[in-house]
Design an enzyme around this catalytic site. Sequence first.
Site, PDB file in Angstrom:
ATOM      1  N   SER A 184       0.793  -1.225   0.000  1.00 20.33           N
ATOM      2  CA  SER A 184       0.000   0.000   0.000  1.00 20.33           C
ATOM      3  C   SER A 184       0.829   1.279   0.000  1.00 20.33           C
ATOM      4  O   SER A 184       0.328   2.324  -0.379  1.00 20.33           O
ATOM      5  CB  SER A 184      -0.957  -0.005   1.191  1.00 20.33           C
ATOM      6  OG  SER A 184      -0.261  -0.296   2.387  1.00 20.33           O
ATOM      7  N   HIS A 212      -5.401  -3.757  -2.035  1.00 20.36           N
ATOM      8  CA  HIS A 212      -5.201  -2.778  -3.112  1.00 20.36           C
ATOM      9  C   HIS A 212      -5.252  -3.414  -4.493  1.00 20.36           C
ATOM     10  O   HIS A 212      -5.043  -2.727  -5.490  1.00 20.36           O
ATOM     11  CB  HIS A 212      -3.872  -2.041  -2.934  1.00 20.36           C
ATOM     12  CG  HIS A 212      -3.958  -0.938  -1.930  1.00 20.36           C
ATOM     13  ND1 HIS A 212      -4.564   0.272  -2.203  1.00 20.36           N
ATOM     14  CD2 HIS A 212      -3.565  -0.879  -0.647  1.00 20.36           C
ATOM     15  CE1 HIS A 212      -4.509   1.048  -1.137  1.00 20.36           C
ATOM     16  NE2 HIS A 212      -3.907   0.368  -0.172  1.00 20.36           N
ATOM     17  N   LYS A 243     -12.035  -0.058  -0.829  1.00 16.69           N
ATOM     18  CA  LYS A 243     -11.176   0.720  -1.738  1.00 16.69           C
ATOM     19  C   LYS A 243     -11.821   0.763  -3.118  1.00 16.69           C
ATOM     20  O   LYS A 243     -12.779   1.506  -3.306  1.00 16.69           O
ATOM     21  CB  LYS A 243      -9.772   0.134  -1.699  1.00 16.69           C
ATOM     22  CG  LYS A 243      -9.138   0.439  -0.340  1.00 16.69           C
ATOM     23  CD  LYS A 243      -7.799  -0.157  -0.095  1.00 16.69           C
ATOM     24  CE  LYS A 243      -7.301   0.370   1.258  1.00 16.69           C
ATOM     25  NZ  LYS A 243      -6.423  -0.561   1.947  1.00 16.69           N
TER      26      LYS A 243
HETATM   27  C1  LIG Z   1      -6.453  -0.717   3.451  1.00 19.70           C
HETATM   28  C2  LIG Z   1      -5.834  -2.039   3.716  1.00 19.70           C
HETATM   29  C3  LIG Z   1      -6.423  -2.952   4.581  1.00 19.70           C
HETATM   30  C4  LIG Z   1      -7.635  -2.580   5.396  1.00 19.70           C
HETATM   31  O1  LIG Z   1      -8.780  -2.503   4.623  1.00 19.70           O
HETATM   32  P1  LIG Z   1     -10.064  -1.709   5.196  1.00 19.70           P
HETATM   33  O2  LIG Z   1     -11.185  -2.341   4.461  1.00 19.70           O
HETATM   34  O3  LIG Z   1      -9.850  -0.283   4.899  1.00 19.70           O
HETATM   35  O4  LIG Z   1     -10.112  -1.995   6.662  1.00 19.70           O
HETATM   36  C5  LIG Z   1      -5.855  -4.190   4.724  1.00 19.70           C
HETATM   37  N1  LIG Z   1      -4.718  -4.519   4.061  1.00 19.70           N
HETATM   38  C6  LIG Z   1      -4.109  -3.668   3.224  1.00 19.70           C
HETATM   39  C7  LIG Z   1      -2.878  -4.086   2.503  1.00 19.70           C
HETATM   40  C8  LIG Z   1      -4.638  -2.396   3.036  1.00 19.70           C
HETATM   41  O5  LIG Z   1      -4.023  -1.537   2.228  1.00 19.70           O
END
Ligand SMILES: *Cc1c(COP(=O)(O)O)cnc(C)c1O
Length: 395
Positions: A184, A212, A243
């Site tokens: 990320s 992602h 996302k």
């Molecule tokens: C954003 C993210 C999460 C968490 O996801 P949410 O649905 O926002 O809680 C988990 N793992 C990675 C790699 C992320 O970038």
Amino acid sequence: MTRIDPLAFLGEQLKEFRAAGTYQRLRELQGPCEPISIYDGKELINLASNNYLGLANHPKLKEAAIDAVRKFGAGTGAVRTISGTLEMHMELERRIAAFKHVEACVVFQSGFTANAGTVSAVLGKDDHVISDELNHASIIDGCRLSRAKIHVFRHADAAGAEEKLAALDGVPGRRLLITDGVFSMDGDIGPLPALVEVAEKYGAIMMIDDAHSSGVLGRNGRGTVDHFHLHGRVDIQVGTLSKAVGVLGGYVCGSRDFIEYLYHRARPFLFSTSHPPAVTAACLAAFDLLESEPERIEALWANTRYFKEQLARLGFNTGRSETPITPIMVGEASAAHAFSKALFEEGLFATGIGFPTVPQGKARIRTIVTATHTREHLDKALEILARVAKRMGIL
Ligand SMILES: *Cc1c(COP(=O)(O)O)cnc(C)c1O
């Protein structure tokens, strides 16, 4: 008697953040998340969201959410395992399982709880996790909660992962090899084919966090397993609905027995209330769009290629990114935050990221283009970036 505040030490910590230039006030979004969004009263080009496909404010998702509220109300009244499972919760899980070509799926309240709840449910204190050093905080917390022994390998180093597994030869306990699909903070893709080989060689459980990559990589956004043609070789796939899917939630995919086990043992599933109807209905609408409008993903990648080419042409250091997440490396955390602030003043929103989210000296601003940015938005963003970076001695 005056009471001494036992939390006063936190105020001291905040003073240190301020002195180090890493104190951050929360920016307030005043309207929907769009390529041009209003934050703190200012209209900005938004390169700071994970709204990859522009679904967060899509009319079809909003209609589905409104309709669900009308029919089913605002909340569910209970956790999934007591009385809070709606028919549409099960429908979404079946829908995602079919989309991912796996037997079964369970949806959690967030990607964070999906990771933390899954790792801690599957492993115990006599087990071993082999984990990439840059894995997401929710994976790290899941590993800690499981009380398994954690063996960290160098970022994206499959040979390093193999060494860790080889060193456990003869040691009792299960092994879980775990990596982000897309990282990320750097936007690089994990070396999944090599990691899957290693997991198979050592009989380790293979787990990928596709937060992602869901909606971004693979056919119709099916994720990294589809991108690398690894179907049937990854035991646990986590994805997010927060996302590219544009709403909120996390999901875990795998075998029927594995998912049934999580229904019985994953603590955020058991002890925290289920998604409200609006969330689930909007997610279902998002999967309709992923399947019927793949051109959104094509637009995302066309914008990604254009933006990266132009950043390189301007002379920015964008690290090892291969995806729509493109960092612009700055160095010190205070410089990254100052850069981000100056960009904000000029009409561009890109978040500054420093220690401890990324290592010391590797601070950056992070940009994420979306499918719905126009060429005009991107050109304007590039112009602002170049002008401010030159002024600040970054370029
Ligand atoms: C954003 C993210 C999460 C968490 O996801 P949410 O649905 O926002 O809680 C988990 N793992 C990675 C790699 C992320 O970038």
